[in-house]
Design a protein around this motif. Structure first.
Motif, short mmCIF file in Angstrom:
data_model
loop_
_atom_site.label_atom_id
_atom_site.label_comp_id
_atom_site.label_asym_id
_atom_site.label_seq_id
_atom_site.Cartn_x
_atom_site.Cartn_y
_atom_site.Cartn_z
N LYS A 59 0.82 -1.23 0.00
CA LYS A 59 0.00 0.00 0.00
C LYS A 59 0.84 1.27 0.00
O LYS A 59 0.54 2.22 -0.72
CB LYS A 59 -0.93 0.00 1.21
CG LYS A 59 -2.09 -0.90 1.06
CD LYS A 59 -3.11 -0.66 2.14
CE LYS A 59 -4.24 -1.61 1.94
NZ LYS A 59 -5.52 -1.12 2.15
N ASP A 60 1.91 1.29 0.81
CA ASP A 60 2.74 2.50 0.90
C ASP A 60 3.38 2.84 -0.43
O ASP A 60 3.37 3.99 -0.88
CB ASP A 60 3.81 2.34 1.98
CG ASP A 60 3.21 2.21 3.37
OD1 ASP A 60 2.09 2.72 3.57
OD2 ASP A 60 3.86 1.61 4.24
N LEU A 61 3.96 1.82 -1.09
CA LEU A 61 4.59 2.04 -2.38
C LEU A 61 3.55 2.44 -3.43
O LEU A 61 3.78 3.33 -4.25
CB LEU A 61 5.35 0.78 -2.83
CG LEU A 61 6.07 0.87 -4.17
CD1 LEU A 61 7.11 1.98 -4.15
CD2 LEU A 61 6.71 -0.45 -4.50
N GLY A 62 2.37 1.80 -3.39
CA GLY A 62 1.30 2.14 -4.33
C GLY A 62 0.86 3.59 -4.17
O GLY A 62 0.70 4.32 -5.16
N LYS A 63 0.68 4.03 -2.93
CA LYS A 63 0.29 5.42 -2.69
C LYS A 63 1.36 6.39 -3.15
O LYS A 63 1.06 7.46 -3.69
CB LYS A 63 -0.01 5.63 -1.20
CG LYS A 63 -1.30 4.99 -0.75
CD LYS A 63 -1.53 5.21 0.72
CE LYS A 63 -2.80 4.52 1.19
NZ LYS A 63 -3.03 4.70 2.62
N ARG A 64 2.63 6.02 -2.93
CA ARG A 64 3.74 6.89 -3.35
C ARG A 64 3.76 7.03 -4.87
O ARG A 64 3.93 8.14 -5.40
CB ARG A 64 5.06 6.32 -2.85
CG ARG A 64 6.23 7.14 -3.27
CD ARG A 64 7.54 6.61 -2.73
NE ARG A 64 8.61 7.11 -3.56
CZ ARG A 64 9.57 6.39 -4.05
NH1 ARG A 64 9.66 5.11 -3.76
NH2 ARG A 64 10.49 6.92 -4.82
N ILE A 65 3.58 5.91 -5.60
CA ILE A 65 3.59 5.97 -7.06
C ILE A 65 2.42 6.80 -7.56
O ILE A 65 2.58 7.64 -8.47
CB ILE A 65 3.57 4.54 -7.65
CG1 ILE A 65 4.87 3.82 -7.34
CG2 ILE A 65 3.34 4.59 -9.16
CD1 ILE A 65 4.87 2.35 -7.72
N VAL A 66 1.22 6.62 -6.98
CA VAL A 66 0.05 7.40 -7.38
C VAL A 66 0.31 8.88 -7.16
O VAL A 66 0.02 9.72 -8.04
CB VAL A 66 -1.21 6.94 -6.60
CG1 VAL A 66 -2.36 7.90 -6.82
CG2 VAL A 66 -1.61 5.54 -7.03
N LYS A 67 0.86 9.23 -6.01
CA LYS A 67 1.13 10.64 -5.69
C LYS A 67 2.14 11.25 -6.66
O LYS A 67 1.96 12.37 -7.14
CB LYS A 67 1.65 10.73 -4.25
CG LYS A 67 1.92 12.12 -3.78
CD LYS A 67 2.42 12.12 -2.35
CE LYS A 67 2.82 13.51 -1.92
NZ LYS A 67 3.43 13.50 -0.59
N GLU A 68 3.19 10.48 -6.98
CA GLU A 68 4.22 10.98 -7.91
C GLU A 68 3.64 11.19 -9.31
O GLU A 68 3.93 12.19 -9.96
CB GLU A 68 5.40 9.99 -7.98
CG GLU A 68 6.19 9.85 -6.71
CD GLU A 68 7.19 10.96 -6.50
OE1 GLU A 68 7.46 11.71 -7.46
OE2 GLU A 68 7.70 11.08 -5.39
N ILE A 69 2.81 10.24 -9.78
CA ILE A 69 2.24 10.38 -11.13
C ILE A 69 1.29 11.56 -11.18
O ILE A 69 1.30 12.35 -12.13
CB ILE A 69 1.53 9.07 -11.56
CG1 ILE A 69 2.56 7.97 -11.81
CG2 ILE A 69 0.70 9.30 -12.81
CD1 ILE A 69 1.96 6.62 -12.14
N LYS A 70 0.44 11.72 -10.15
CA LYS A 70 -0.49 12.86 -10.14
C LYS A 70 0.25 14.18 -10.05
O LYS A 70 -0.17 15.17 -10.64
CB LYS A 70 -1.48 12.71 -9.00
CG LYS A 70 -2.50 11.63 -9.26
CD LYS A 70 -3.60 11.60 -8.25
CE LYS A 70 -4.61 10.53 -8.64
NZ LYS A 70 -5.73 10.45 -7.73
N GLY A 71 1.36 14.21 -9.33
CA GLY A 71 2.15 15.43 -9.21
C GLY A 71 2.96 15.77 -10.45
O GLY A 71 3.44 16.89 -10.60
N SER A 72 3.10 14.81 -11.36
CA SER A 72 3.92 15.03 -12.55
C SER A 72 3.18 15.84 -13.62
O SER A 72 3.81 16.35 -14.54
CB SER A 72 4.36 13.70 -13.14
OG SER A 72 3.24 13.04 -13.71
N GLY A 73 1.88 15.91 -13.54
CA GLY A 73 1.11 16.65 -14.54
C GLY A 73 0.73 15.83 -15.76
O GLY A 73 0.21 16.37 -16.73
N LEU A 74 0.99 14.54 -15.75
CA LEU A 74 0.59 13.69 -16.86
C LEU A 74 -0.93 13.54 -16.87
O LEU A 74 -1.57 13.53 -15.82
CB LEU A 74 1.24 12.31 -16.73
CG LEU A 74 2.76 12.26 -16.88
CD1 LEU A 74 3.29 10.89 -16.48
CD2 LEU A 74 3.16 12.57 -18.30
N LYS A 75 -1.49 13.41 -18.06
CA LYS A 75 -2.94 13.31 -18.20
C LYS A 75 -3.39 11.86 -18.14
O LYS A 75 -3.91 11.31 -19.12
CB LYS A 75 -3.37 13.96 -19.52
CG LYS A 75 -3.08 15.44 -19.56
CD LYS A 75 -3.50 16.04 -20.87
CE LYS A 75 -3.19 17.52 -20.88
NZ LYS A 75 -3.48 18.13 -22.17
#
Length: 161
Positions: free
Chosen positions: A102-118
């Motif tokens: 869960k921790d790694l999954g949340k981190r990846i989701v946060k990084e992708i959302k913060g990157s500005g990718l659509k």
């Protein structure tokens, strides 16, 4: 809508083959003659028994080398602290990582959302589903996740248009 999954799977058959090769090499090597060094797997955990710290380090190198030959990323191994066993011998547990926690999954989701990718990212158990309107956005997301500093090996599969 195009999508793909980010997963972390480990082939236990290949790990078993690598462990058998390590055992065979330990039995044949001159520097291991007369030692009581063993390596075994139960479920998702490998137990390494060695006579001393030096032999333990040599067994780590053997294990990682044989995993690499079998095309298994050594990053799937999570080494725990070595503990003292009888006499001077040392025992170490090594967990085999399977799935995205869960921790790694949340981190990846946060990084992708913060990157500005659509793209949209959803956590589905121990894997992530990434979806977007264009295939190029998904390929950019794969490159972005590969660029992150993650010690666990990830696979990108189930790519659908």
């Amino acid at each position: 809508m195009p999508s793909f999954d980010i997963v972390s799977k480990t082939d236990f058959g290949e790990i078993d083959n690598a462990l058998q090769n390590v055992e065979r090499e330990i039995a044949q090597r001159y520097d291991f003659k007369g030692s009581r060094c063993t390596i075994e797997r139960k479920e998702q955990e490998i137990t390494i028994n060695a006579d001393d710290e030096l032999k333990l380090k040599q067994m780590h190198e053997l294990l990682q080398g044989h995993l690499a030959r079998r095309k298994v990323d050594p990053g799937v191994l999570d080494y725990k602290e070595p503990e003292k066993a009888a006499g001077q011998s040392v025992r170490q547990k090594v967990a085999i990582r399977q799935g995205i926690d869960k921790d790694l999954g949340k981190r990846i989701v946060k990084e992708i959302k913060g990157s500005g990718l659509k793209v949209q990212v959803a956590i589905q158990g121990d894997e992530l589903r990434v979806s977007g309107k264009k295939r190029d956005d998904l390929q950019a997301a794969i490159q972005f996740v590969r660029g992150l500093d993650i010690e666990q090996p990830l696979q990108y599969e189930n790519f659908r248009d």
